[in-house]
Design a protein around this motif. Sequence first.
Motif, PDB file in Angstrom:
ATOM      1  N   THR A 157     -26.945  -4.895   3.139  1.00 30.12           N
ATOM      2  CA  THR A 157     -28.575  -4.550   3.146  1.00 30.12           C
ATOM      3  C   THR A 157     -28.862  -4.373   1.909  1.00 30.12           C
ATOM      4  O   THR A 157     -28.502  -3.867   0.956  1.00 30.12           O
ATOM      5  N   ASP A 158     -30.276  -4.664   1.761  1.00 27.90           N
ATOM      6  CA  ASP A 158     -31.114  -4.557   0.543  1.00 27.90           C
ATOM      7  C   ASP A 158     -31.404  -2.946   0.624  1.00 27.90           C
ATOM      8  O   ASP A 158     -31.493  -2.550   1.701  1.00 27.90           O
ATOM      9  N   SER A 159     -31.499  -2.478  -0.459  1.00 26.30           N
ATOM     10  CA  SER A 159     -32.028  -1.151  -0.372  1.00 26.30           C
ATOM     11  C   SER A 159     -33.407  -0.932  -0.210  1.00 26.30           C
ATOM     12  O   SER A 159     -33.910  -0.296   0.508  1.00 26.30           O
ATOM     13  N   VAL A 160     -34.374  -1.638  -0.929  1.00 28.50           N
ATOM     14  CA  VAL A 160     -35.604  -1.857  -1.020  1.00 28.50           C
ATOM     15  C   VAL A 160     -35.589  -3.285  -0.850  1.00 28.50           C
ATOM     16  O   VAL A 160     -35.332  -4.220  -1.351  1.00 28.50           O
ATOM     17  N   PHE A 161     -36.338  -3.597   0.507  1.00 27.36           N
ATOM     18  CA  PHE A 161     -36.402  -4.813   0.826  1.00 27.36           C
ATOM     19  C   PHE A 161     -37.549  -5.737   0.287  1.00 27.36           C
ATOM     20  O   PHE A 161     -38.660  -5.069   0.033  1.00 27.36           O
ATOM     21  N   SER A 162     -37.052  -6.917  -0.513  1.00 28.92           N
ATOM     22  CA  SER A 162     -37.990  -7.441  -1.914  1.00 28.92           C
ATOM     23  C   SER A 162     -39.096  -7.885  -1.376  1.00 28.92           C
ATOM     24  O   SER A 162     -40.266  -8.046  -2.035  1.00 28.92           O
ATOM     25  N   MET A 163     -39.364  -8.482  -0.021  1.00 23.07           N
ATOM     26  CA  MET A 163     -40.449  -8.893   0.336  1.00 23.07           C
ATOM     27  C   MET A 163     -41.342  -8.036   1.144  1.00 23.07           C
ATOM     28  O   MET A 163     -42.538  -8.396   1.491  1.00 23.07           O
ATOM     29  N   ASP A 164     -40.802  -6.861   1.526  1.00 16.87           N
ATOM     30  CA  ASP A 164     -41.766  -5.759   2.354  1.00 16.87           C
ATOM     31  C   ASP A 164     -42.071  -4.581   1.596  1.00 16.87           C
ATOM     32  O   ASP A 164     -42.924  -4.046   1.920  1.00 16.87           O
ATOM     33  N   GLY A 165     -40.817  -3.932   0.970  1.00 16.19           N
ATOM     34  CA  GLY A 165     -41.079  -2.857   0.033  1.00 16.19           C
ATOM     35  C   GLY A 165     -40.568  -1.599   0.803  1.00 16.19           C
ATOM     36  O   GLY A 165     -40.792  -0.340   0.426  1.00 16.19           O
ATOM     37  N   ASP A 166     -40.017  -1.725   1.907  1.00 17.83           N
ATOM     38  CA  ASP A 166     -39.552  -0.632   2.978  1.00 17.83           C
ATOM     39  C   ASP A 166     -38.037  -0.563   2.234  1.00 17.83           C
ATOM     40  O   ASP A 166     -37.518  -1.216   1.788  1.00 17.83           O
ATOM     41  N   LEU A 167     -37.556   0.540   2.714  1.00 14.05           N
ATOM     42  CA  LEU A 167     -36.190   0.979   2.568  1.00 14.05           C
ATOM     43  C   LEU A 167     -35.171   0.987   3.716  1.00 14.05           C
ATOM     44  O   LEU A 167     -35.748   0.934   4.726  1.00 14.05           O
ATOM     45  N   CYS A 168     -34.239   0.730   3.400  1.00 20.57           N
ATOM     46  CA  CYS A 168     -33.009   0.791   4.506  1.00 20.57           C
ATOM     47  C   CYS A 168     -32.669   2.179   4.886  1.00 20.57           C
ATOM     48  O   CYS A 168     -33.060   2.930   4.258  1.00 20.57           O
ATOM     49  N   LEU A 169     -32.218   2.243   5.922  1.00 15.09           N
ATOM     50  CA  LEU A 169     -31.950   3.803   6.544  1.00 15.09           C
ATOM     51  C   LEU A 169     -30.374   4.024   6.193  1.00 15.09           C
ATOM     52  O   LEU A 169     -29.463   4.106   6.785  1.00 15.09           O
ATOM     53  N   LEU A 170     -30.277   4.194   4.842  1.00  8.38           N
ATOM     54  CA  LEU A 170     -28.858   4.167   4.278  1.00  8.38           C
ATOM     55  C   LEU A 170     -28.056   5.302   4.683  1.00  8.38           C
ATOM     56  O   LEU A 170     -26.856   5.190   5.149  1.00  8.38           O
ATOM     57  N   PRO A 171     -28.435   6.767   4.795  1.00  8.91           N
ATOM     58  CA  PRO A 171     -27.778   7.621   5.322  1.00  8.91           C
ATOM     59  C   PRO A 171     -27.174   7.509   6.796  1.00  8.91           C
ATOM     60  O   PRO A 171     -25.779   7.551   6.948  1.00  8.91           O
ATOM     61  N   GLU A 172     -28.038   6.861   7.659  1.00  5.46           N
ATOM     62  CA  GLU A 172     -27.622   6.282   8.990  1.00  5.46           C
ATOM     63  C   GLU A 172     -26.415   5.347   8.928  1.00  5.46           C
ATOM     64  O   GLU A 172     -25.576   5.176   9.790  1.00  5.46           O
ATOM     65  N   ILE A 173     -26.824   4.423   8.015  1.00  2.02           N
ATOM     66  CA  ILE A 173     -26.014   3.150   7.847  1.00  2.02           C
ATOM     67  C   ILE A 173     -24.497   3.639   7.386  1.00  2.02           C
ATOM     68  O   ILE A 173     -23.510   3.349   8.016  1.00  2.02           O
ATOM     69  N   LEU A 174     -24.407   4.715   6.603  1.00  8.82           N
ATOM     70  CA  LEU A 174     -23.226   5.169   6.094  1.00  8.82           C
ATOM     71  C   LEU A 174     -22.456   5.800   7.243  1.00  8.82           C
ATOM     72  O   LEU A 174     -21.188   5.557   7.411  1.00  8.82           O
ATOM     73  N   THR A 175     -23.115   6.748   7.983  1.00  9.82           N
ATOM     74  CA  THR A 175     -22.679   7.425   9.035  1.00  9.82           C
ATOM     75  C   THR A 175     -21.887   6.093  10.191  1.00  9.82           C
ATOM     76  O   THR A 175     -20.877   6.374  10.526  1.00  9.82           O
ATOM     77  N   ILE A 176     -22.602   5.073  10.474  1.00 14.90           N
ATOM     78  CA  ILE A 176     -22.026   4.055  11.362  1.00 14.90           C
ATOM     79  C   ILE A 176     -20.860   3.450  10.712  1.00 14.90           C
ATOM     80  O   ILE A 176     -19.837   3.216  11.641  1.00 14.90           O
ATOM     81  N   ALA A 177     -21.243   3.013   9.282  1.00 11.04           N
ATOM     82  CA  ALA A 177     -19.899   2.389   8.729  1.00 11.04           C
ATOM     83  C   ALA A 177     -18.707   3.257   8.831  1.00 11.04           C
ATOM     84  O   ALA A 177     -17.590   2.571   9.075  1.00 11.04           O
ATOM     85  N   ASP A 178     -18.790   4.616   8.532  1.00  3.98           N
ATOM     86  CA  ASP A 178     -17.473   5.386   8.823  1.00  3.98           C
ATOM     87  C   ASP A 178     -16.925   5.243   9.950  1.00  3.98           C
ATOM     88  O   ASP A 178     -15.793   5.241  10.281  1.00  3.98           O
ATOM     89  N   ARG A 179     -17.643   5.439  11.043  1.00  7.39           N
ATOM     90  CA  ARG A 179     -17.217   5.523  12.489  1.00  7.39           C
ATOM     91  C   ARG A 179     -16.646   4.203  12.725  1.00  7.39           C
ATOM     92  O   ARG A 179     -15.661   4.057  13.446  1.00  7.39           O
ATOM     93  N   TRP A 180     -16.816   2.956  12.166  1.00  4.64           N
ATOM     94  CA  TRP A 180     -16.354   1.524  12.331  1.00  4.64           C
ATOM     95  C   TRP A 180     -15.463   1.232  11.242  1.00  4.64           C
ATOM     96  O   TRP A 180     -15.164  -0.017  11.432  1.00  4.64           O
ATOM     97  N   ASN A 181     -15.001   2.057  10.492  1.00  3.67           N
ATOM     98  CA  ASN A 181     -14.184   1.622   9.293  1.00  3.67           C
ATOM     99  C   ASN A 181     -14.869   0.240   8.527  1.00  3.67           C
ATOM    100  O   ASN A 181     -14.061  -0.709   8.699  1.00  3.67           O
TER     101      ASN A 181
END
Length: 399
Positions: free
Chosen positions: A182-206
């Motif tokens: 994922t982009d952290s800051v989306f380059s054409m929109d300017g919003d952010l990714c939901l990084l803390p939530e994505i990290l939790t999901i990533a851990d759950r799914w290795n």
Amino acid sequence: MAAPGASNPYGWIAQSLKTLHRANWYRQVQAIDGQGGPKISIDGQPYLNFASNDYLGLAGDPRLIAAATAAISRYGTGSTGSRLLSGHRPIHRQLEQAIAQLKGTDDAVVFSSGYLANLGTLAALVDHRDLIVADRYNHSSLQMGARLSGAVLAVYDHNNLEQLRQNLTNLRHQYRRCVIVTDSVFSMDGDLCLLPEILTIADRWNAMIMVDEAHGTGVLGDTGGGAVELLGCRHHPMVQVGTFSKALGSLGGYVTGSAELIDFLRNRAATWIYTTGLSPAAAAAAKAAIAILTQEPKRLTQLAANANYLRQRLDTLPNINRLPSESPIVCIQVKDAATVLSLGQHLKHQGIFAAAVRPPTVPTSRLRMTVMATHTEGDIDRLVEGMWSFWAEKSGKEH
Ligand SMILES: *Cc1c(COP(=O)(O)O)cnc(C)c1O
């Protein structure tokens, strides 16, 4: 079937160009004179610049120019070889240490551009046995890197965590490795990714995480460490990529992370191994920029204040559809490509330069504005007034 030689094998190119013109998708360059910054000159005319990635106003800073000039005097203009052969200079290693320190990671490796960093890293991390799960609005370099890797690609709608989870539930077990990209800051929109939530999901799914901080580094976080710092995720293992070409005012890409990750990339990333090392001048300018970022944190707070001010001013205008933004990238959605082009032209007549962004770069046409730490409130007022007069004139004509 046409006889060989009966038709022009390049004829389709002119046809394609015609199609682009007809759809208002045709694009061309325009030359900007001088050093960039909030005030620029195009064809001898002055403009206020709201289309620059030079968020901190460092690209024309005398200290970056001096550092680049000194590096040229010492090392020459080209690095003369790939990093593993004859192209590695002390300035490359110094820059890698500086960006690793800014990011709070073990180590870093510097590429010749952010685009190359993304291509090479994805292609090194995963192959046809693996799965990439990616946000639909990711930057072109991440999308192309996914293709180049040969991994199976599952795309989720922008910031849609439910779809991200669903993709993992359906597909993760069939593949060896998995990386969420994922982009952290989306380059054409300017919003952010939901990084803390994505990290939790990533851990759950290795799953590994690759996050592109191109518009976060030198922009967000208390020390300019990026969205990863802002969102309190620095402690988590991940693959961070980014560029020195935006807030850091130079050129070149980087990857930061664990010492093993970086060591592995030096041995496996083809876009690092088989290309010429970043020029000494660009490396030295980037290193000087990181030093200034650390010494002058006021640039970061001024940048955030300017972005806030633009958002607030836009929100006072009626009938403006501003897209969600948590960065210096602020967009307003516009009905179609023709309208955004005429809005861009209108602003240009008022001496304001902002990007009319259209498909296929983005799904919907928009005016994309970027603020810099070096803009004044007066500059931003002029932008907002210019925009307001466009709609005032339009509704005047319609009545
Ligand atoms: C600009 C950008 C890149 C590419 O960086 P360059 O150094 O300009 O090649 C990669 N990812 C994102 C999100 C970008 O905005």
